[in-house]
Design a protein around this motif. Structure first.
Motif, mmCIF file in Angstrom:
data_model
loop_
_atom_site.group_PDB
_atom_site.id
_atom_site.type_symbol
_atom_site.label_atom_id
_atom_site.label_comp_id
_atom_site.label_asym_id
_atom_site.label_seq_id
_atom_site.Cartn_x
_atom_site.Cartn_y
_atom_site.Cartn_z
ATOM 1 N N LEU A 128 21.341 38.944 64.482
ATOM 2 C CA LEU A 128 21.615 39.939 63.219
ATOM 3 C C LEU A 128 20.806 39.334 62.223
ATOM 4 C CD1 LEU A 128 25.317 40.297 63.991
ATOM 5 C CD2 LEU A 128 23.395 41.697 64.748
ATOM 6 N N ALA A 129 19.496 40.117 61.760
ATOM 7 C CA ALA A 129 18.680 39.574 60.916
ATOM 8 C C ALA A 129 19.274 39.585 59.395
ATOM 9 C CB ALA A 129 17.351 40.214 61.109
ATOM 10 N N SER A 130 20.071 40.515 59.234
ATOM 11 C CA SER A 130 20.590 40.718 57.724
ATOM 12 C C SER A 130 21.252 39.555 57.231
ATOM 13 C CB SER A 130 21.515 42.045 57.667
ATOM 14 O OG SER A 130 22.710 41.750 58.628
ATOM 15 N N ILE A 131 21.948 38.614 58.101
ATOM 16 C CA ILE A 131 22.656 37.507 57.764
ATOM 17 C C ILE A 131 22.065 36.381 58.616
ATOM 18 C CG2 ILE A 131 24.592 38.727 56.955
ATOM 19 C CD1 ILE A 131 25.998 37.967 59.929
ATOM 20 N N ASP A 132 21.105 36.348 59.381
ATOM 21 C CA ASP A 132 20.411 35.455 60.122
ATOM 22 C C ASP A 132 21.437 34.659 61.129
ATOM 23 O OD1 ASP A 132 18.268 33.761 61.230
ATOM 24 O OD2 ASP A 132 18.586 32.149 59.924
ATOM 25 N N PHE A 133 22.103 35.559 61.777
ATOM 26 C CA PHE A 133 23.305 35.150 62.774
ATOM 27 C C PHE A 133 22.243 35.448 64.326
ATOM 28 C CE2 PHE A 133 26.582 36.300 65.646
ATOM 29 C CZ PHE A 133 27.515 35.287 65.446
ATOM 30 N N ARG A 134 22.923 34.506 65.155
ATOM 31 C CA ARG A 134 22.584 34.503 66.336
ATOM 32 C C ARG A 134 23.647 33.814 67.158
ATOM 33 N NH1 ARG A 134 16.985 34.819 67.116
ATOM 34 N NH2 ARG A 134 16.000 34.169 65.237
#
Length: 194
Positions: free
Chosen positions: A169-175
């Motif tokens: 999730l690029a919007s919050i740099d979550f993987r």
């Protein structure tokens, strides 16, 4: 999520006041109020898995994850929806008690009765939120996540994720691994055709 519309116009102010004391949640769409159906245990566990991982990831970042009791207010469309998970990094959202206007991420866990609406009209409405960068649809029938991400040209691009993949999730740099989203979920095996 949406069922049983009430056909007499209700003002946004009356809707919000009613939601404060209502034992049942309702979504609001341009003057009409819709009763929300209850969620299955699978739906709830998937939502909780996502929200808990996002909460841990966002600690100390200035961003905040909210679960299904916080509404998304699409001001330009006169709409209030209850997403399963919503994230805002915008300080302006701190001024609101029970809704957000400037989320960067919205996640909906799909139900058979709401999937078409979540993919269609609801997504079309959410796209009017200028702050929104990603809209994520999570299947509860199989390990599958569709992430729609707004690109630099303002176009929404699908990034699908399946079993054994890692979601970004690029919007919050979550993987995280797909398996983490579906922790404690057992999928029914297809029955052999006889």
């Amino acid at each position: 999520m949406i069922a049983n519309p009430s056909y007499s116009y209700i003002s946004p102010e009356d809707y919000l006041k009613g939601e404060e004391t209502s034992p049942i949640k309702h979504e609001y769409r341009q003057g009409e109020v819709y009763t929300m159906a209850g969620a299955s245990n699978t739906h709830v566990v998937i939502s909780l898995n996502i929200a808990s991982r996002l909460r841990n990831h966002l600690r100390g970042s200035g961003c905040q994850a909210y679960i299904s009791d916080t509404k998304a207010h699409i001001e330009s469309r006169n709409i209030y929806y209850y997403p399963d998970v919503i994230v805002s990094c915008d300080q302006r959202d701190k001024a609101f008690d029970n809704f957000l206007r400037y989320p960067c991420l919205i996640i909906e866990v799909l139900s058979p009765s709401t999937e078409a609406f979540d993919r269609g009209d609801k997504f079309a409405d959410y796209r009017h939120m200028e702050s929104l960068q990603e809209y994520v649809l999570v299947s509860q029938n199989r390990p599958n996540v569709d992430c729609f991400r707004r690109n630099q040209d303002g176009q929404w691009v699908l990034h699908p994720y399946g079993k054994d993949q890692e979601i970004h999730l690029a919007s919050i740099d979550f993987r995280c691994a797909i398996a983490d989203i579906y922790e404690d979920i057992t999928f029914e095996l297809p029955q052999p055709q006889g």
